[in-house]
Design an enzyme around this catalytic site. Structure first.
Site, PDB file in Angstrom:
ATOM      1  N   PRO A  83       0.820  -1.216   0.000  1.00  9.14           N
ATOM      2  CA  PRO A  83       0.000   0.000   0.000  1.00  9.14           C
ATOM      3  C   PRO A  83       0.861   1.277   0.000  1.00  9.14           C
ATOM      4  O   PRO A  83       0.379   2.342  -0.363  1.00  9.14           O
ATOM      5  CB  PRO A  83      -0.801  -0.108   1.302  1.00  9.14           C
ATOM      6  CG  PRO A  83      -0.785  -1.560   1.666  1.00  9.14           C
ATOM      7  CD  PRO A  83       0.532  -2.070   1.170  1.00  9.14           C
ATOM      8  N   GLU A 110       0.932  -8.038   8.035  1.00  6.35           N
ATOM      9  CA  GLU A 110       1.306  -6.624   8.149  1.00  6.35           C
ATOM     10  C   GLU A 110       2.346  -6.207   7.122  1.00  6.35           C
ATOM     11  O   GLU A 110       2.546  -5.015   6.885  1.00  6.35           O
ATOM     12  CB  GLU A 110       1.814  -6.319   9.559  1.00  6.35           C
ATOM     13  CG  GLU A 110       0.718  -6.332  10.613  1.00  6.35           C
ATOM     14  CD  GLU A 110      -0.508  -5.533  10.203  1.00  6.35           C
ATOM     15  OE1 GLU A 110      -0.384  -4.301  10.062  1.00  6.35           O
ATOM     16  OE2 GLU A 110      -1.585  -6.133  10.015  1.00  6.35           O
ATOM     17  N   ARG A 148      -0.409  -9.256 -21.021  1.00  7.83           N
ATOM     18  CA  ARG A 148      -1.203  -9.027 -22.230  1.00  7.83           C
ATOM     19  C   ARG A 148      -0.477  -8.153 -23.249  1.00  7.83           C
ATOM     20  O   ARG A 148      -0.902  -8.088 -24.412  1.00  7.83           O
ATOM     21  CB  ARG A 148      -2.576  -8.431 -21.879  1.00  7.83           C
ATOM     22  CG  ARG A 148      -2.514  -7.073 -21.228  1.00  7.83           C
ATOM     23  CD  ARG A 148      -3.875  -6.678 -20.686  1.00  7.83           C
ATOM     24  NE  ARG A 148      -4.850  -6.392 -21.738  1.00  7.83           N
ATOM     25  CZ  ARG A 148      -4.870  -5.276 -22.460  1.00  7.83           C
ATOM     26  NH1 ARG A 148      -3.972  -4.338 -22.247  1.00  7.83           N
ATOM     27  NH2 ARG A 148      -5.776  -5.081 -23.389  1.00  7.83           N
ATOM     28  N   ASP A 162      -6.969   0.457 -26.431  1.00  6.55           N
ATOM     29  CA  ASP A 162      -7.294   0.532 -25.012  1.00  6.55           C
ATOM     30  C   ASP A 162      -7.272   1.959 -24.480  1.00  6.55           C
ATOM     31  O   ASP A 162      -6.461   2.760 -24.893  1.00  6.55           O
ATOM     32  CB  ASP A 162      -6.262  -0.239 -24.163  1.00  6.55           C
ATOM     33  CG  ASP A 162      -6.417  -1.739 -24.285  1.00  6.55           C
ATOM     34  OD1 ASP A 162      -7.479  -2.180 -24.721  1.00  6.55           O
ATOM     35  OD2 ASP A 162      -5.464  -2.437 -23.945  1.00  6.55           O
TER      36      ASP A 162
HETATM   37  C1  9D3 Z   1      -4.369  -3.802   8.963  1.00  3.57           C
HETATM   38  C2  9D3 Z   1      -3.089  -3.631   8.280  1.00  3.57           C
HETATM   39  N1  9D3 Z   1      -2.767  -2.216   8.008  1.00  3.57           N
HETATM   40  C3  9D3 Z   1      -2.251  -1.565   9.201  1.00  3.57           C
HETATM   41  C4  9D3 Z   1      -2.114  -0.097   9.044  1.00  3.57           C
HETATM   42  C5  9D3 Z   1      -1.804  -2.087   6.902  1.00  3.57           C
HETATM   43  C6  9D3 Z   1      -2.028  -3.030   5.799  1.00  3.57           C
HETATM   44  C7  9D3 Z   1      -1.078  -3.980   5.516  1.00  3.57           C
HETATM   45  C8  9D3 Z   1      -1.283  -4.859   4.460  1.00  3.57           C
HETATM   46  C9  9D3 Z   1      -3.180  -2.969   5.024  1.00  3.57           C
HETATM   47  C10 9D3 Z   1      -3.380  -3.854   3.977  1.00  3.57           C
HETATM   48  C11 9D3 Z   1      -2.422  -4.803   3.710  1.00  3.57           C
HETATM   49  C12 9D3 Z   1      -2.631  -5.757   2.602  1.00  3.57           C
HETATM   50  N2  9D3 Z   1      -2.571  -5.083   1.303  1.00  3.57           N
HETATM   51  C13 9D3 Z   1      -1.544  -5.256   0.480  1.00  3.57           C
HETATM   52  O1  9D3 Z   1      -0.649  -6.009   0.782  1.00  3.57           O
HETATM   53  C14 9D3 Z   1      -1.512  -4.517  -0.767  1.00  3.57           C
HETATM   54  C15 9D3 Z   1      -2.438  -3.581  -1.332  1.00  3.57           C
HETATM   55  C16 9D3 Z   1      -3.682  -3.046  -0.868  1.00  3.57           C
HETATM   56  O2  9D3 Z   1      -4.208  -3.370   0.220  1.00  3.57           O
HETATM   57  N3  9D3 Z   1      -4.326  -2.147  -1.670  1.00  3.57           N
HETATM   58  C17 9D3 Z   1      -3.829  -1.744  -2.878  1.00  3.57           C
HETATM   59  N4  9D3 Z   1      -2.679  -2.194  -3.326  1.00  3.57           N
HETATM   60  C18 9D3 Z   1      -2.001  -3.098  -2.564  1.00  3.57           C
HETATM   61  S1  9D3 Z   1      -0.523  -3.765  -2.974  1.00  3.57           S
HETATM   62  C19 9D3 Z   1      -0.437  -4.683  -1.593  1.00  3.57           C
END
Ligand code: 9D3
Length: 237
Positions: A83, A110, A148, A162
């Site tokens: 994220p 996490e 793709r 696209d």
């Molecule tokens: C409850 C966990 N959060 C604490 C602040 C942080 C968190 C860690 C890992 C929230 C979501 C995740 C899992 N998401 C991903 O690994 C992830 C992701 C996403 O959630 N949204 C958009 N792109 C991506 S890329 C990896």
């Protein structure tokens, strides 16, 4: 192109590899998807791939050592789904599609031990501002958008049309029957007049982009034809 995916949940990728366009890309030899189970690179008797975070707090963190060991069997750029990463965009997928080999680490819980990111990761990628349970779906999204584009996977005139490639949203599509429950297909599509059909599609693309994604039109250079169509669109609203 070879795409390695490091994951604790290899079963999630089974369907991705075995259906439709990705399956065809693999069978034609333009794509190799190599799913690497991080657990196979653990060294203790319980195959521990994750542990509690130093400093305390909720959740688990993927251990550094198994990921370091798994990466020894890969080459090329290393991407971590996170994220905190840059948001995926077509331009990035286009760039990555010319790599010979890449590795995507799919995070879970996490996240992963920061030392992996510092030492091994070239690029962190998010797929957008919404919360998922892990990086497995983002890893598939990234791999799919790259796959793709590989030579021979889909017809070039297919992806050159696209959105984000030509910068416009798609026009509507119809197939048989020409009338269903009283719902008719636009006459022009049945006319066989290819030039007019192309112009209608261009206008519908412009109209949708203007109404739904005006941001995509900002800073765009319009052809004479596009200017004429846009004037018609605005006048007809
Ligand atoms: C409850 C966990 N959060 C604490 C602040 C942080 C968190 C860690 C890992 C929230 C979501 C995740 C899992 N998401 C991903 O690994 C992830 C992701 C996403 O959630 N949204 C958009 N792109 C991506 S890329 C990896």
């Amino acid at each position: 192109m070879k795409i390695n995916i490091l994951t604790l949940f290899p079963a999630m990728f089974a369907g991705f590899k075995s259906e439709s366009i990705i399956k065809r890309a693999i069978n034609s030899g333009s794509l190799e998807i190599n799913i690497i189970d991080i657990r196979d690179y653990t060294t203790d008797k319980h195959n521990t791939a994750d542990d509690t975070p130093f400093g305390g707090g909720a959740g688990m963190v993927l251990k550094a050592e198994p990921i370091f060991r798994a990466l020894e069997n890969t080459s090329g750029k290393v991407i971590y789904t996170s994220p905190q990463g840059v948001t995926l965009h077509q331009n990035l997928s286009n760039e990555l599609s010319s790599e010979e080999e890449i590795t995507i680490i799919a995070g879970h819980y996490e996240g992963i031990d920061e030392r992996v990111i510092e030492e091994k990761v070239d690029l962190e990628i998010s797929i957008g501002d919404f919360v998922l349970t892990g990086g497995e779906l983002p890893a598939m999204v990234i791999a799919d958008s790259i796959a793709r584009l590989l030579p021979g996977v889909i017809k070039k005139d297919s992806y050159e049309q696209d959105s984000f490639y030509n910068g416009l949203l798609d026009h509507p599509h119809y197939t048989r029957p020409a009338e269903f429950d009283g719902l008719k297909v636009p006459e022009i599509l049945l006319s066989g007049h290819h030039k007019n059909i192309e112009l209608w599609r261009k206008k519908e693309s412009l109209k949708r982009t203007y109404l739904r994604r005006p941001d995509l039109l900002e800073g765009r250079e319009f052809t004479k034809e596009e200017k004429k169509l846009l004037k018609e669109i605005v006048d007809e609203l």
